[in-house]
Design a protein around this motif. Sequence first.
Motif, PDB file in Angstrom:
ATOM      1  N   VAL A  13      19.465  27.445  21.537  1.00  0.00           N
ATOM      2  CA  VAL A  13      18.243  27.323  21.903  1.00  0.00           C
ATOM      3  C   VAL A  13      17.332  28.627  22.141  1.00  0.00           C
ATOM      4  O   VAL A  13      17.917  29.050  23.241  1.00  0.00           O
ATOM      5  N   PRO A  14      16.321  28.894  21.520  1.00  0.00           N
ATOM      6  CA  PRO A  14      15.869  30.320  21.997  1.00  0.00           C
ATOM      7  C   PRO A  14      15.311  30.289  23.243  1.00  0.00           C
ATOM      8  O   PRO A  14      14.707  29.207  23.942  1.00  0.00           O
ATOM      9  N   VAL A  15      15.446  31.309  23.808  1.00  0.00           N
ATOM     10  CA  VAL A  15      14.835  31.720  25.282  1.00  0.00           C
ATOM     11  C   VAL A  15      13.219  31.989  25.255  1.00  0.00           C
ATOM     12  O   VAL A  15      12.906  32.796  24.376  1.00  0.00           O
ATOM     13  N   LEU A  16      12.421  31.332  25.995  1.00  0.00           N
ATOM     14  CA  LEU A  16      10.933  31.640  25.916  1.00  0.00           C
ATOM     15  C   LEU A  16      11.032  32.826  26.293  1.00  0.00           C
ATOM     16  O   LEU A  16      11.504  33.569  27.063  1.00  0.00           O
ATOM     17  N   GLY A  17       9.807  33.513  25.621  1.00  0.00           N
ATOM     18  CA  GLY A  17       9.324  34.904  26.031  1.00  0.00           C
ATOM     19  C   GLY A  17       9.230  35.250  27.277  1.00  0.00           C
ATOM     20  O   GLY A  17       9.570  36.410  27.561  1.00  0.00           O
ATOM     21  N   ASP A  70      12.460  25.420  10.490  1.00  0.00           N
ATOM     22  CA  ASP A  70      12.130  26.372   9.656  1.00  0.00           C
ATOM     23  C   ASP A  70      12.913  27.691  10.114  1.00  0.00           C
ATOM     24  O   ASP A  70      13.104  28.311   8.907  1.00  0.00           O
ATOM     25  N   THR A  71      13.447  27.835  11.233  1.00  0.00           N
ATOM     26  CA  THR A  71      14.296  28.889  11.367  1.00  0.00           C
ATOM     27  C   THR A  71      15.677  28.596  11.336  1.00  0.00           C
ATOM     28  O   THR A  71      16.599  29.429  11.557  1.00  0.00           O
ATOM     29  N   GLY A  72      16.083  27.385  10.866  1.00  0.00           N
ATOM     30  CA  GLY A  72      17.526  26.883  10.612  1.00  0.00           C
ATOM     31  C   GLY A  72      18.185  26.419  11.979  1.00  0.00           C
ATOM     32  O   GLY A  72      19.391  26.185  11.820  1.00  0.00           O
TER      33      GLY A  72
END
Length: 103
Positions: A13-17, A70-72
């Motif tokens: 899971v991407p880290v928030l900016g 959308d990013t896979g």
Amino acid sequence: MSDAEWAVVGDLVPVLGWLSGRGGRPGGYCHRQMIDAVRYLVDNGIKWRAMPADFPPWPRVYAFFARWRDTGLVTELHDRLRQAVRAGEGRSAEPSAGVVDSQ
């Protein structure tokens, strides 16, 4: 989502900016809540607008899901969980055969 499941997929899971020092607005909901909401939706076969009040509002959950799709990320989450289940059953991480059903 159990702690064991989160341990498998949490690093994807991407880290928030704003957490990584890149600025931006703090997120209102944690990613684990978002994944739980999507899993609830899929498990119960409900519509987005029928999301219970225990979860974040459905437009926010859908926006996260659409971005991840959308990013896979959704495919990668599925593959990791499938591999973990197969390994737990003592099977190869990747399936060796497929079944096609035409109806």
